[in-house]
Design an enzyme around this catalytic site. Structure first.
Site, PDB file in Angstrom:
ATOM      1  N   SER A 164      -7.861   0.994   4.980  1.00 27.64           N
ATOM      2  CA  SER A 164      -6.608   0.054   5.347  1.00 27.64           C
ATOM      3  C   SER A 164      -5.512   1.131   5.645  1.00 27.64           C
ATOM      4  O   SER A 164      -5.591   2.265   5.303  1.00 27.64           O
ATOM      5  CB  SER A 164      -6.332  -0.660   4.198  1.00 27.64           C
ATOM      6  OG  SER A 164      -6.117  -0.015   2.801  1.00 27.64           O
TER       7      SER A 164
ATOM      8  N   ILE B 102      -2.539   3.380   6.499  1.00 30.85           N
ATOM      9  CA  ILE B 102      -2.209   4.767   7.224  1.00 30.85           C
ATOM     10  C   ILE B 102      -3.641   5.140   7.610  1.00 30.85           C
ATOM     11  O   ILE B 102      -3.952   5.554   8.651  1.00 30.85           O
ATOM     12  CB  ILE B 102      -1.586   5.709   6.325  1.00 30.85           C
ATOM     13  CG1 ILE B 102      -0.298   5.183   5.922  1.00 30.85           C
ATOM     14  CG2 ILE B 102      -1.559   7.046   6.952  1.00 30.85           C
ATOM     15  CD1 ILE B 102       0.511   6.045   5.052  1.00 30.85           C
TER      16      ILE B 102
ATOM     17  N   ARG C 227     -13.833   2.699  -0.662  1.00 31.11           N
ATOM     18  CA  ARG C 227     -14.696   1.910  -1.720  1.00 31.11           C
ATOM     19  C   ARG C 227     -15.050   0.876  -1.141  1.00 31.11           C
ATOM     20  O   ARG C 227     -16.039   0.248  -2.031  1.00 31.11           O
ATOM     21  CB  ARG C 227     -13.660   1.870  -2.847  1.00 31.11           C
ATOM     22  CG  ARG C 227     -13.343   3.060  -3.727  1.00 31.11           C
ATOM     23  CD  ARG C 227     -12.406   2.747  -4.893  1.00 31.11           C
ATOM     24  NE  ARG C 227     -11.982   3.853  -5.488  1.00 31.11           N
ATOM     25  CZ  ARG C 227     -11.061   4.007  -6.604  1.00 31.11           C
ATOM     26  NH1 ARG C 227     -10.461   2.894  -6.838  1.00 31.11           N
ATOM     27  NH2 ARG C 227     -11.005   4.986  -7.285  1.00 31.11           N
TER      28      ARG C 227
ATOM     29  N   ASP D 182     -16.195   7.113  -3.419  1.00 30.84           N
ATOM     30  CA  ASP D 182     -15.150   7.361  -4.129  1.00 30.84           C
ATOM     31  C   ASP D 182     -14.648   8.830  -4.196  1.00 30.84           C
ATOM     32  O   ASP D 182     -15.550   9.579  -4.551  1.00 30.84           O
ATOM     33  CB  ASP D 182     -15.382   6.731  -5.638  1.00 30.84           C
ATOM     34  CG  ASP D 182     -14.384   6.850  -6.617  1.00 30.84           C
ATOM     35  OD1 ASP D 182     -13.074   7.611  -6.205  1.00 30.84           O
ATOM     36  OD2 ASP D 182     -14.375   6.201  -7.641  1.00 30.84           O
ATOM     37  N   VAL D 183     -13.287   9.048  -3.718  1.00 34.11           N
ATOM     38  CA  VAL D 183     -13.071  10.377  -3.609  1.00 34.11           C
ATOM     39  C   VAL D 183     -12.912  10.970  -4.965  1.00 34.11           C
ATOM     40  O   VAL D 183     -12.768  12.298  -5.091  1.00 34.11           O
ATOM     41  CB  VAL D 183     -11.728  10.637  -3.139  1.00 34.11           C
ATOM     42  CG1 VAL D 183     -11.886   9.910  -1.465  1.00 34.11           C
ATOM     43  CG2 VAL D 183     -10.777   9.784  -3.502  1.00 34.11           C
TER      44      VAL D 183
ATOM     45  N   ASN E 146      -6.654  11.072   2.782  1.00 33.55           N
ATOM     46  CA  ASN E 146      -5.596  10.001   2.742  1.00 33.55           C
ATOM     47  C   ASN E 146      -5.893   9.053   1.451  1.00 33.55           C
ATOM     48  O   ASN E 146      -4.787   8.548   1.417  1.00 33.55           O
ATOM     49  CB  ASN E 146      -5.846   9.437   4.219  1.00 33.55           C
ATOM     50  CG  ASN E 146      -4.959   8.030   4.177  1.00 33.55           C
ATOM     51  OD1 ASN E 146      -3.976   8.130   4.195  1.00 33.55           O
ATOM     52  ND2 ASN E 146      -5.697   7.084   3.916  1.00 33.55           N
TER      53      ASN E 146
ATOM     54  N   TYR F 104       2.617   9.038  -9.807  1.00 31.52           N
ATOM     55  CA  TYR F 104       2.578   9.400  -8.341  1.00 31.52           C
ATOM     56  C   TYR F 104       3.390  10.443  -7.871  1.00 31.52           C
ATOM     57  O   TYR F 104       2.560  11.423  -7.057  1.00 31.52           O
ATOM     58  CB  TYR F 104       2.784   7.933  -7.756  1.00 31.52           C
ATOM     59  CG  TYR F 104       2.549   8.009  -6.264  1.00 31.52           C
ATOM     60  CD1 TYR F 104       1.305   7.965  -5.654  1.00 31.52           C
ATOM     61  CD2 TYR F 104       3.645   8.201  -5.231  1.00 31.52           C
ATOM     62  CE1 TYR F 104       1.214   7.817  -4.274  1.00 31.52           C
ATOM     63  CE2 TYR F 104       3.444   8.220  -3.818  1.00 31.52           C
ATOM     64  CZ  TYR F 104       2.431   7.981  -3.395  1.00 31.52           C
ATOM     65  OH  TYR F 104       1.990   7.987  -2.026  1.00 31.52           O
TER      66      TYR F 104
ATOM     67  N   LYS G  83       1.614  13.955  -6.348  1.00 31.33           N
ATOM     68  CA  LYS G  83       1.922  14.299  -4.889  1.00 31.33           C
ATOM     69  C   LYS G  83       2.547  15.684  -4.983  1.00 31.33           C
ATOM     70  O   LYS G  83       2.425  16.430  -3.877  1.00 31.33           O
ATOM     71  CB  LYS G  83       2.968  13.153  -4.185  1.00 31.33           C
ATOM     72  CG  LYS G  83       2.194  12.060  -3.990  1.00 31.33           C
ATOM     73  CD  LYS G  83       0.976  12.068  -2.986  1.00 31.33           C
ATOM     74  CE  LYS G  83       0.234  10.795  -2.503  1.00 31.33           C
ATOM     75  NZ  LYS G  83      -0.900  10.727  -1.617  1.00 31.33           N
TER      76      LYS G  83
ATOM     77  N   VAL H 114       5.808   3.424   4.036  1.00 32.07           N
ATOM     78  CA  VAL H 114       5.026   2.875   5.151  1.00 32.07           C
ATOM     79  C   VAL H 114       4.710   1.505   5.309  1.00 32.07           C
ATOM     80  O   VAL H 114       4.445   1.113   4.402  1.00 32.07           O
ATOM     81  CB  VAL H 114       3.814   3.893   5.706  1.00 32.07           C
ATOM     82  CG1 VAL H 114       3.304   3.440   6.924  1.00 32.07           C
ATOM     83  CG2 VAL H 114       4.494   5.364   5.733  1.00 32.07           C
TER      84      VAL H 114
END
Length: 239
Positions: free
Chosen positions: A11, A13, A33, A53-54, A74, A137, A141, A170
């Site tokens: 989904s 980006i 996922r 799953d990353v 991403n 978050y 990041k 975004v």
């Protein structure tokens, strides 16, 4: 034809990035996922779909049955809450997805990435500044950007580059969730909540996915061979 991997390709980006590479003729693999979301991203383009799953070392390893020329890390998630009310579970989930997921993806990519390879992390303006109610978050990041800058030095002699793209808000389903949270928190309309979210952006609007895609496309190209360890802000001048 380049081999390209995009994590979080189901989904937002990630979907826009994956479709751009595929439409340019690259061999694209997307992970996420939800198989149904990956199929929607593909839309008949012939991408390779790899549910996973990353945050799982085994799942990430399974993505790399052959070397990739371009890897876009991403996948991400966020919880919007004051630090004092952030649960340890929410904190750990954010770190696992947004930071550890990039580490696992890049570490596996580097085992066989050829010269000229491109590692691109989807960071955020939250890599460059703080934001209220987003401590987990923002911490994750910031960590991503630190890893990118360090890894760029490690891989330079292999003629591989590592860079970060740092968008502001975004216009994606993830941003829609943030808008709804703000609207509910302050008991205001969605329109008012959107205005609050973009008030620090000089252009007073959200970033379009294609504007982020353009930054990724540049960093993935041969002309960006001397751009390494860079945080490319896509934020209308906010950062």
């Amino acid at each position: 034809m380049r081999r390209v991997l995009v994590t979080g390709g189901g989904s937002g980006i990630g979907r826009a990035i994956a479709r751009d590479f595929a439409d340019a003729g690259d061999a694209v693999t997307i992970s996420g996922r939800r198989q149904d979301a990956l199929r929607e991203t593909d839309g008949g383009r012939g991408m390779t779909l790899r549910p996973g799953d990353v945050t799982s070392e085994a799942d990430v390893r399974a993505l790399f049955d052959a070397p990739f020329d371009v890897v876009v890390a991403n996948a991400g998630s966020a919880v919007v809450t004051p630090l004092a009310k952030t649960s340890l579970a929410d904190w750990q989930t954010t770190i696992d997805v947004c930071l550890t997921g990039v580490f696992l993806t890049f570490r596996e990519a580097l085992r066989d990435m050829p010269a000229g390879g491109r590692l691109i992390a989807m960071a955020s303006t939250s890599s460059l500044q703080g934001s209220a109610n987003l401590s987990a978050y923002v911490a994750a990041k910031h960590g991503v950007l630190g890893m990118v800058r360090s890894l760029a030095i490690e891989v330079a002699r292999r003629e591989i580059t590592c860079n970060a793209v740092c968008p502001g808000f975004v216009d994606t389903p993830m941003a829609d969730g943030a808008v709804r949270n703000v609207a509910a928190r302050y008991d205001i309309s969605v329109e008012e909540a959107t205005a609050r979210i973009v008030e620090d952006n000089p252009l007073k609007r959200m970033i379009r996915p294609d504007e982020v895609v353009a930054a990724v496309r540049f960093l993935a190209g041969a002309e960006a061979g001397m751009v390494n360890g860079h945080a490319l802000s896509v934020s209308g001048g906010e950062v």
